[in-house]
Design an enzyme around this catalytic site. Structure first.
Site, PDB file in Angstrom:
ATOM      1  N   MET A   1       0.852  -1.199   0.000  1.00 47.55           N
ATOM      2  CA  MET A   1       0.000   0.000   0.000  1.00 47.55           C
ATOM      3  C   MET A   1       0.882   1.242   0.000  1.00 47.55           C
ATOM      4  SD  MET A   1      -3.258  -0.818   2.457  1.00 47.55           S
ATOM      5  CE  MET A   1      -2.428  -2.006   3.497  1.00 47.55           C
ATOM      6  N   ALA A   2       0.812   1.964  -1.110  1.00 52.01           N
ATOM      7  CA  ALA A   2       1.632   3.170  -1.263  1.00 52.01           C
ATOM      8  C   ALA A   2       1.307   4.169  -0.157  1.00 52.01           C
ATOM      9  CB  ALA A   2       1.368   3.797  -2.634  1.00 52.01           C
TER      10      ALA A   2
ATOM     11  N   LYS B   1       0.581  -8.812  -9.496  1.00 49.19           N
ATOM     12  CA  LYS B   1      -0.664  -8.451  -8.810  1.00 49.19           C
ATOM     13  C   LYS B   1      -1.540  -7.704  -9.810  1.00 49.19           C
ATOM     14  CE  LYS B   1      -2.373  -6.206  -4.591  1.00 49.19           C
ATOM     15  NZ  LYS B   1      -2.879  -4.875  -4.950  1.00 49.19           N
TER      16      LYS B   1
ATOM     17  N   GLN C   1       7.541  -4.404  -4.362  1.00 48.16           N
ATOM     18  CA  GLN C   1       6.701  -4.256  -5.558  1.00 48.16           C
ATOM     19  C   GLN C   1       7.199  -3.101  -6.428  1.00 48.16           C
ATOM     20  OE1 GLN C   1       2.723  -2.442  -5.787  1.00 48.16           O
ATOM     21  NE2 GLN C   1       1.980  -4.452  -6.397  1.00 48.16           N
TER      22      GLN C   1
ATOM     23  N   ARG D   1      -6.539  -2.825   3.328  1.00 48.50           N
ATOM     24  CA  ARG D   1      -7.033  -1.722   4.157  1.00 48.50           C
ATOM     25  C   ARG D   1      -7.316  -2.104   5.607  1.00 48.50           C
ATOM     26  NH1 ARG D   1     -11.780  -0.266   0.188  1.00 48.50           N
ATOM     27  NH2 ARG D   1     -11.549  -2.516  -0.049  1.00 48.50           N
TER      28      ARG D   1
ATOM     29  N   ASN E   1      -7.671 -11.339  -3.135  1.00 51.26           N
ATOM     30  CA  ASN E   1      -7.571 -10.063  -2.404  1.00 51.26           C
ATOM     31  C   ASN E   1      -8.832  -9.235  -2.627  1.00 51.26           C
ATOM     32  OD1 ASN E   1      -6.231  -6.947  -3.271  1.00 51.26           O
ATOM     33  ND2 ASN E   1      -6.315  -7.600  -1.174  1.00 51.26           N
ATOM     34  N   GLY E   2      -9.286  -8.641  -1.545  1.00 53.89           N
ATOM     35  CA  GLY E   2     -10.413  -7.715  -1.641  1.00 53.89           C
ATOM     36  C   GLY E   2     -11.412  -7.879  -0.520  1.00 53.89           C
TER      37      GLY E   2
ATOM     38  N   CYS F   1      -2.655  -0.973 -10.221  1.00 58.76           N
ATOM     39  CA  CYS F   1      -2.892   0.393  -9.745  1.00 58.76           C
ATOM     40  C   CYS F   1      -3.789   1.154 -10.721  1.00 58.76           C
ATOM     41  CB  CYS F   1      -1.567   1.119  -9.567  1.00 58.76           C
ATOM     42  SG  CYS F   1      -1.809   2.787  -8.932  1.00 58.76           S
TER      43      CYS F   1
HETATM   44  C1  LIG Z   1      -3.884   3.540   0.449  1.00 61.68           C
HETATM   45  C2  LIG Z   1      -3.732   2.381  -0.497  1.00 61.68           C
HETATM   46  C3  LIG Z   1      -2.551   2.226  -1.205  1.00 61.68           C
HETATM   47  C4  LIG Z   1      -2.398   1.151  -2.095  1.00 61.68           C
HETATM   48  N1  LIG Z   1      -1.210   0.996  -2.734  1.00 61.68           N
HETATM   49  C5  LIG Z   1      -1.006  -0.100  -3.498  1.00 61.68           C
HETATM   50  C6  LIG Z   1       0.264  -0.369  -4.055  1.00 61.68           C
HETATM   51  O1  LIG Z   1       1.251   0.365  -3.859  1.00 61.68           O
HETATM   52  N2  LIG Z   1       0.385  -1.494  -4.841  1.00 61.68           N
HETATM   53  C7  LIG Z   1      -0.672  -2.343  -5.072  1.00 61.68           C
HETATM   54  O2  LIG Z   1      -0.518  -3.343  -5.771  1.00 61.68           O
HETATM   55  N3  LIG Z   1      -1.878  -2.111  -4.529  1.00 61.68           N
HETATM   56  C8  LIG Z   1      -2.055  -1.037  -3.731  1.00 61.68           C
HETATM   57  N4  LIG Z   1      -3.269  -0.855  -3.140  1.00 61.68           N
HETATM   58  C9  LIG Z   1      -4.336  -1.860  -3.320  1.00 61.68           C
HETATM   59  C10 LIG Z   1      -4.280  -2.893  -2.211  1.00 61.68           C
HETATM   60  O3  LIG Z   1      -3.048  -3.586  -2.204  1.00 61.68           O
HETATM   61  C11 LIG Z   1      -5.428  -3.915  -2.357  1.00 61.68           C
HETATM   62  O4  LIG Z   1      -5.325  -4.565  -3.592  1.00 61.68           O
HETATM   63  C12 LIG Z   1      -6.806  -3.256  -2.257  1.00 61.68           C
HETATM   64  O5  LIG Z   1      -6.827  -2.273  -1.238  1.00 61.68           O
HETATM   65  C13 LIG Z   1      -7.911  -4.289  -2.000  1.00 61.68           C
HETATM   66  O6  LIG Z   1      -7.659  -4.980  -0.800  1.00 61.68           O
HETATM   67  P1  LIG Z   1      -8.466  -4.640   0.566  1.00 61.68           P
HETATM   68  O7  LIG Z   1      -9.934  -4.723   0.277  1.00 61.68           O
HETATM   69  O8  LIG Z   1      -8.002  -5.681   1.556  1.00 61.68           O
HETATM   70  O9  LIG Z   1      -8.102  -3.235   0.957  1.00 61.68           O
HETATM   71  C14 LIG Z   1      -3.449   0.223  -2.274  1.00 61.68           C
HETATM   72  C15 LIG Z   1      -4.634   0.391  -1.559  1.00 61.68           C
HETATM   73  C16 LIG Z   1      -4.787   1.449  -0.674  1.00 61.68           C
HETATM   74  C17 LIG Z   1      -6.067   1.587   0.102  1.00 61.68           C
END
Ligand SMILES: Cc1cc2nc3c(=O)[nH]c(=O)nc-3n(C[C@H](O)[C@H](O)[C@H](O)COP(=O)(O)O)c2cc1C
Length: 351
Positions: A39-40, A168, A96, A255, A230-231, A127
């Site tokens: 997560m960036a 991913k 990543q 999240r 994931n999700g 992304c």
């Molecule tokens: C703040 C934020 C930053 C994210 N940054 C990335 C990232 O750098 N690389 C990536 O593959 N996904 C990124 N994601 C997506 C998450 O890795 C994930 O795929 C997505 O949030 C769904 O999963 P969740 O429902 O468990 O949150 C980001 C999501 C959030 C909320």
């Protein structure tokens, strides 16, 4: 008041329960098969360290790192920050990267392996933000270019071997162009060692629910490599149900772990059929947040660290009584004294 921990028996069909097998990604064993998502802006060393101390996470990932910037502009601030801790911290650890140029990606992969000895190089094909898709034709934009995806993966696999390379993705670019099954075959055919699928399209951003049926439908098309779903996983129960109901080899959480770094330990216990450890007490949660703050300030200094910590602190408060008030106050703190004052006054918020 802390609720008594639920046991997991109710979650399982008592006669058929067995923990999912550890996941292997190339030579990397991911045990338990629960991954912390990249997560960036969030999953930097400080956060990973807090998660790691609770345990229960099989594989952690950095924030995404822009490959082009890494190659040409090492001295630029983003890269040292985004690779903070990577060289020395515990393994397994995935870094990543994102870009659309196979050669650049291969060069960066090779350096991550030789200079930083990372366990896994993961590619961001999911992304959906404009800076990455429209401006850089990368991330989820590449889901519409499977051939290019294949070239990127092939080049990276050759450059990183024997370190595994993973991908991913989302389900597709738009709801009328869901192509995750085709993409999955490209990913496997190009030599990737695992596939993670966020069950939304790029168009969805974060709206609606992740479509786990579509994630699961990919499984029969993967002959060798594991599928990680994931999700929307936000509880031990959700993780147990994901393994019970869908054809996946592992799960990734994003999240939900931001304000609950102990979530992985709870999910791992649930998967093993053990009692789920309770959430830390409010006072313990405050101490975790202060430890997180100390790590951030240690790296970035008091002024920048305090500003950075505002968003992490807001995550810890999420879902708690008084969270809105806490958030509005923490958004204004500028130094350690103000930070500690707001935290001590408003967190933990008693029920
Ligand atoms: C703040 C934020 C930053 C994210 N940054 C990335 C990232 O750098 N690389 C990536 O593959 N996904 C990124 N994601 C997506 C998450 O890795 C994930 O795929 C997505 O949030 C769904 O999963 P969740 O429902 O468990 O949150 C980001 C999501 C959030 C909320």
């Amino acid at each position: 008041m802390i609720k008594s921990p639920p046991t997991c028996e109710a979650l399982f069909d008592s006669n058929t329960h067995h923990s999912p097998a550890p996941l292997t990604i190339g030579s990397v064993v991911v045990d338990p098969p629960i991954l912390q998502a990249p997560m960036a802006g969030f999953t930097n060393y400080a956060f990973r360290q807090i998660v790691r101390e609770f345990g229960g996470v099989g594989l952690q990932a950095t924030e995404m790192v822009n490959a082009r910037g890494f190659v040409w502009l090492d001295e630029r601030a983003e890269h040292p920050d985004r690779l903070w801790g990577v060289a020395d911290e515990a393994r397994p650890l995935a870094v990543q990267i994102w870009d659309n140029d196979p050669e650049t990606m291969a060069r960066v992969g090779s350096r991550l392996v030789s200079e930083h000895r990372v366990s896994i190089v993961d590619i961001n094909f999911g992304c959906p933000v404009k800076k990455v898709t429209q401006r850089a034709h990368s991330g989820s934009y590449l889901l519409s270019q499977p051939e290019r995806m294949g070239q990127i993966i092939e080049g990276l696999v050759a450059a990183c071997a024997p370190t595994p390379v993973t991908a991913k993705i989302r389900l597709g670019c738009t709801r009328d162009k869901i192509n995750a099954i085709d993409i999955a075959q490209v990913v496997e055919g190009a030599g990737a060692a695992a596939l993670t699928v966020h069950g939304r399209t790029a168009q969805d951003m974060f709206s609606g629910n992740a479509d786990w049926d579509r994630i699961s439908a990919i499984k029969p098309y993967l002959k060798k490599i594991p599928l990680i779903g994931n999700g929307d996983l936000d509880s031990p129960q959700a993780v147990v149900k994901a393994f019970a109901n869908y054809a996946i080899d592992g799960v990734m959480i994003a999240r939900a772990c931001l304000g609950r770094p102990w979530l992985f330990s709870q999910c791992a216990a649930a998967l093993r059929g053990l009692a789920i450890p309770p959430d830390p007490s409010p006072l313990e949660q405050r101490d975790i947040m202060l430890k997180h703050y100390a790590l951030i300030v240690d790296r970035f200094g008091e002024s920048k660290g305090t500003v950075l910590m505002r968003k992490y602190a807001s995550c810890y408060a999420q879902g708690k009584p008084g969270a809105r008030n806490f958030r509005s106050l923490i958004a204004k703190v500028g130094d350690a004294q103000e930070f500690h004052h707001v935290v001590n006054e408003h967190f933990p918020v008693t029920t």
